[in-house]
Design a protein around this motif. Structure first.
Motif, PDB file in Angstrom:
ATOM      1  N   PRO A  96       0.823  -1.212   0.000  1.00  0.00           N
ATOM      2  CA  PRO A  96       0.000   0.000   0.000  1.00  0.00           C
ATOM      3  C   PRO A  96       0.855   1.259   0.000  1.00  0.00           C
ATOM      4  O   PRO A  96       1.890   1.319   0.681  1.00  0.00           O
ATOM      5  N   ILE A  97       0.425   2.269  -0.740  1.00  0.00           N
ATOM      6  CA  ILE A  97       1.239   3.483  -0.856  1.00  0.00           C
ATOM      7  C   ILE A  97       1.029   4.429   0.322  1.00  0.00           C
ATOM      8  O   ILE A  97       1.756   5.416   0.457  1.00  0.00           O
ATOM      9  N   ALA A  98       0.064   4.139   1.171  1.00  0.00           N
ATOM     10  CA  ALA A  98      -0.176   5.000   2.342  1.00  0.00           C
ATOM     11  C   ALA A  98      -0.929   4.202   3.406  1.00  0.00           C
ATOM     12  O   ALA A  98      -1.647   3.246   3.107  1.00  0.00           O
ATOM     13  N   GLU A  99      -0.718   4.604   4.659  1.00  0.00           N
ATOM     14  CA  GLU A  99      -1.442   4.020   5.799  1.00  0.00           C
ATOM     15  C   GLU A  99      -1.313   2.495   5.857  1.00  0.00           C
ATOM     16  O   GLU A  99      -2.282   1.784   6.126  1.00  0.00           O
ATOM     17  N   PHE A 100      -0.103   2.003   5.631  1.00  0.00           N
ATOM     18  CA  PHE A 100       0.148   0.565   5.724  1.00  0.00           C
ATOM     19  C   PHE A 100       0.509   0.242   7.163  1.00  0.00           C
ATOM     20  O   PHE A 100       1.517   0.730   7.685  1.00  0.00           O
ATOM     21  N   GLU A 101      -0.302  -0.571   7.823  1.00  0.00           N
ATOM     22  CA  GLU A 101      -0.130  -0.794   9.261  1.00  0.00           C
ATOM     23  C   GLU A 101       1.179  -1.516   9.600  1.00  0.00           C
ATOM     24  O   GLU A 101       1.683  -1.410  10.723  1.00  0.00           O
ATOM     25  N   GLN A 102       1.760  -2.237   8.645  1.00  0.00           N
ATOM     26  CA  GLN A 102       3.005  -2.962   8.924  1.00  0.00           C
ATOM     27  C   GLN A 102       4.252  -2.113   8.684  1.00  0.00           C
ATOM     28  O   GLN A 102       5.366  -2.539   8.984  1.00  0.00           O
ATOM     29  N   ALA A 103       4.079  -0.917   8.136  1.00  0.00           N
ATOM     30  CA  ALA A 103       5.221  -0.076   7.789  1.00  0.00           C
ATOM     31  C   ALA A 103       5.816   0.587   9.024  1.00  0.00           C
ATOM     32  O   ALA A 103       5.087   1.127   9.864  1.00  0.00           O
ATOM     33  N   GLU A 104       7.133   0.565   9.120  1.00  0.00           N
ATOM     34  CA  GLU A 104       7.845   1.184  10.242  1.00  0.00           C
ATOM     35  C   GLU A 104       8.019   2.677   9.976  1.00  0.00           C
ATOM     36  O   GLU A 104       8.537   3.082   8.932  1.00  0.00           O
ATOM     37  N   LYS A 105       7.566   3.492  10.935  1.00  0.00           N
ATOM     38  CA  LYS A 105       7.690   4.941  10.810  1.00  0.00           C
ATOM     39  C   LYS A 105       8.841   5.500  11.636  1.00  0.00           C
ATOM     40  O   LYS A 105       9.229   6.658  11.442  1.00  0.00           O
ATOM     41  N   ASP A 106       9.353   4.709  12.561  1.00  0.00           N
ATOM     42  CA  ASP A 106      10.481   5.147  13.391  1.00  0.00           C
ATOM     43  C   ASP A 106      11.772   4.799  12.659  1.00  0.00           C
ATOM     44  O   ASP A 106      12.295   3.690  12.764  1.00  0.00           O
ATOM     45  N   TYR A 107      12.290   5.747  11.879  1.00  0.00           N
ATOM     46  CA  TYR A 107      13.450   5.481  11.031  1.00  0.00           C
ATOM     47  C   TYR A 107      14.721   5.230  11.842  1.00  0.00           C
ATOM     48  O   TYR A 107      15.563   4.420  11.443  1.00  0.00           O
ATOM     49  N   ARG A 108      14.850   5.904  12.954  1.00  0.00           N
ATOM     50  CA  ARG A 108      16.027   5.674  13.795  1.00  0.00           C
ATOM     51  C   ARG A 108      16.018   4.253  14.356  1.00  0.00           C
ATOM     52  O   ARG A 108      17.058   3.581  14.415  1.00  0.00           O
ATOM     53  N   LYS A 109      14.848   3.792  14.754  1.00  0.00           N
ATOM     54  CA  LYS A 109      14.720   2.423  15.253  1.00  0.00           C
ATOM     55  C   LYS A 109      15.051   1.417  14.150  1.00  0.00           C
ATOM     56  O   LYS A 109      15.779   0.431  14.380  1.00  0.00           O
ATOM     57  N   LEU A 110      14.524   1.662  12.953  1.00  0.00           N
ATOM     58  CA  LEU A 110      14.769   0.757  11.835  1.00  0.00           C
ATOM     59  C   LEU A 110      16.251   0.712  11.474  1.00  0.00           C
ATOM     60  O   LEU A 110      16.825  -0.371  11.264  1.00  0.00           O
ATOM     61  N   LEU A 111      16.877   1.869  11.421  1.00  0.00           N
ATOM     62  CA  LEU A 111      18.302   1.911  11.111  1.00  0.00           C
ATOM     63  C   LEU A 111      19.108   1.197  12.185  1.00  0.00           C
ATOM     64  O   LEU A 111      20.097   0.516  11.913  1.00  0.00           O
ATOM     65  N   GLY A 112      18.665   1.337  13.440  1.00  0.00           N
ATOM     66  CA  GLY A 112      19.329   0.636  14.533  1.00  0.00           C
ATOM     67  C   GLY A 112      19.211  -0.876  14.403  1.00  0.00           C
ATOM     68  O   GLY A 112      20.151  -1.617  14.699  1.00  0.00           O
ATOM     69  N   GLU A 113      18.057  -1.339  13.943  1.00  0.00           N
ATOM     70  CA  GLU A 113      17.885  -2.777  13.746  1.00  0.00           C
ATOM     71  C   GLU A 113      18.795  -3.290  12.637  1.00  0.00           C
ATOM     72  O   GLU A 113      19.347  -4.393  12.724  1.00  0.00           O
TER      73      GLU A 113
END
Length: 413
Positions: A196-213
């Motif tokens: 989905p191009i918007a409002e995808f519930e599985q999408a990570e919005k915390d970019y710092r957290k994602l980069l840390g992972e």
């Protein structure tokens, strides 16, 4: 009041401004730095020095550059290195770079770095590699530059001895879609990954957290050195851009600024023992294989349900399948369910036999190529590319020993 001293860039801006006026575009000088800055960055050092020489009133420093357009205010028209003709996007034809030559040089450097880093003999089979892939909502062209909207990322750790060791898969919130690209983003989604191009519930919005992972996946023991990551040749640029975008969104310095080509890695590995490396065209054909596209368990759950092959995790897994099929026979490594998809045939592991372009892929090797003891297969201390600690590393795992190169770049000024 004394006249403001000019520099090479100001001379260059006046050149661009004049050319724009001839095209019917009246751009004030206060707006010229934004317009001329990217074009200035593309100029060769010799071209920049010529402009600097003219700014200082030294016409000898501009030898070899002749004016092709009308003079700007206060300039020596006989020695000015005018901008010359522009293409339809306003880019100077004289300042265009030879990207093909740059890519050839880059690939040559990559091959030498990887080749010099591999341990001798079959010990190389114990080294771990990291494959990466990003999916994007679409590819954009903004101000003449390629840009993407990352929506999925996957990394897979693999070695010839162990097969697939670990996986990381995440969906990404791409943020606001730029004006004019929503239709393209929706069309790309519908025909490829279906994210989905918007409002995808599985999408990570915390970019710092994602980069840390991502960092912890690559370097769980915080060795402060990043292992190299690999992607297919045509995907490397996109993956590099997406990693830079992610670091920018996270508000941290991007240290994962280099993605190496898996094509080169497989080529060097194929000739590591006997010198009979597969050609780029052979490897490219293998990487284009479709026999694994819809194999169960290859893709993430979302894409398994959608029944589409456009999945970052699936792409990384296919890299490992191709590597296992091509290289394990050469290194005398038995294929297991950790190397290739498992088929339900009597509880055994049944593998596909890929049609390889060269019979040498599965050629048996002399016993003298095997190490004399288990010590020869012990993984070395991890040394990696990069500029210090990034989101990633491998700790005590089996890493490729790659020397620190101080930030290898595609486009060097």
């Amino acid at each position: 009041m004394s006249k403001k001293k000019q520099n090479g860039f100001s001379v260059f801006m006046q050149e661009i401004q004049q050319e724009l006026r001839r095209q019917g575009r009246n751009v004030p000088m206060r707006d010229m730095p934004t317009l001329a800055g990217p074009k200035w960055a593309q100029l060769s050092d010799a071209r920049k020095q010529a402009y600097q020489a003219i700014a200082k009133g030294d016409s000898s420093g501009a030898q070899g550059y002749t004016r092709t357009q009308g003079p700007g205010p206060g300039l020596n028209s006989a020695s000015r290195p005018g901008p010359g003709r522009m293409d339809a996007t306003g880019v100077l034809l004289s300042s265009k770079r030879d990207f093909a030559a740059e890519m050839t040089e880059r690939r040559s450097k990559e091959k030498e770095l990887i080749k010099s880093a591999l341990p001798p003999g079959r010990a190389a089979a114990n080294e771990s590699f990291f494959f990466v892939d990003f999916q994007s909502l679409c590819e954009m062209s903004i101000n003449g530059e390629k840009r993407y909207l990352p929506c999925e990322v996957a990394l897979v750790e693999f070695s010839l001895v162990s097969g697939v060791k670990r996986k990381l898969h995440k969906f990404i919130d791409p943020g606001k879609i730029p004006m004019g690209y929503r239709y393209l983003a929706q069309s790309t989604s519908d025909t490829t990954h279906q994210i989905p191009i918007a409002e995808f519930e599985q999408a990570e919005k915390d970019y710092r957290k994602l980069l840390g992972e991502i960092e912890n996946f690559l370097d769980p023991n915080w060795t402060e050195k990043m292992p190299p990551v690999f992607s297919k040749r045509e995907s490397a640029e996109r993956c590099e851009w997406c990693l830079a975008w992610l670091a920018d969104k996270a508000g941290v310095m991007n240290r994962l600024d280099k993605v190496y080509e898996v094509d080169a890695l497989l080529g060097l590995f194929s000739g590591h023992l006997d010198g009979k490396a597969m050609s780029f065209f052979q490897i490219d054909e293998l990487l284009k294989t479709s026999i694994y596209d819809f194999e169960a368990g290859t893709r993430c759950d979302f894409h398994e349900e959608k029944e589409t092959k456009f999945c970052s995790l699936g792409v990384c897994n296919i890299y490992t399948f191709v590597a296992a099929e091509c290289l394990c026979p050469k290194f005398g490594v038995s294929l297991t369910s950790a190397h290739l998809p498992k088929l339900s045939v009597g509880g055994t592991v049944t593998t596909f036999k890929m049609k390889t372009p060269s019979d040498e892929v599965a050629r048996d090797l002399d016993n003298e190529d095997y190490p004399d003891s288990d010590d020869d297969l012990r993984p070395p201390s991890p040394l990696t590319f990069g500029r210090g600690r990034v989101l990633g590393g491998l700790g005590r795992g089996n890493l490729i020993k790659l020397p620190k190169v101080g930030g290898l770049r595609i486009h060097e000024q």
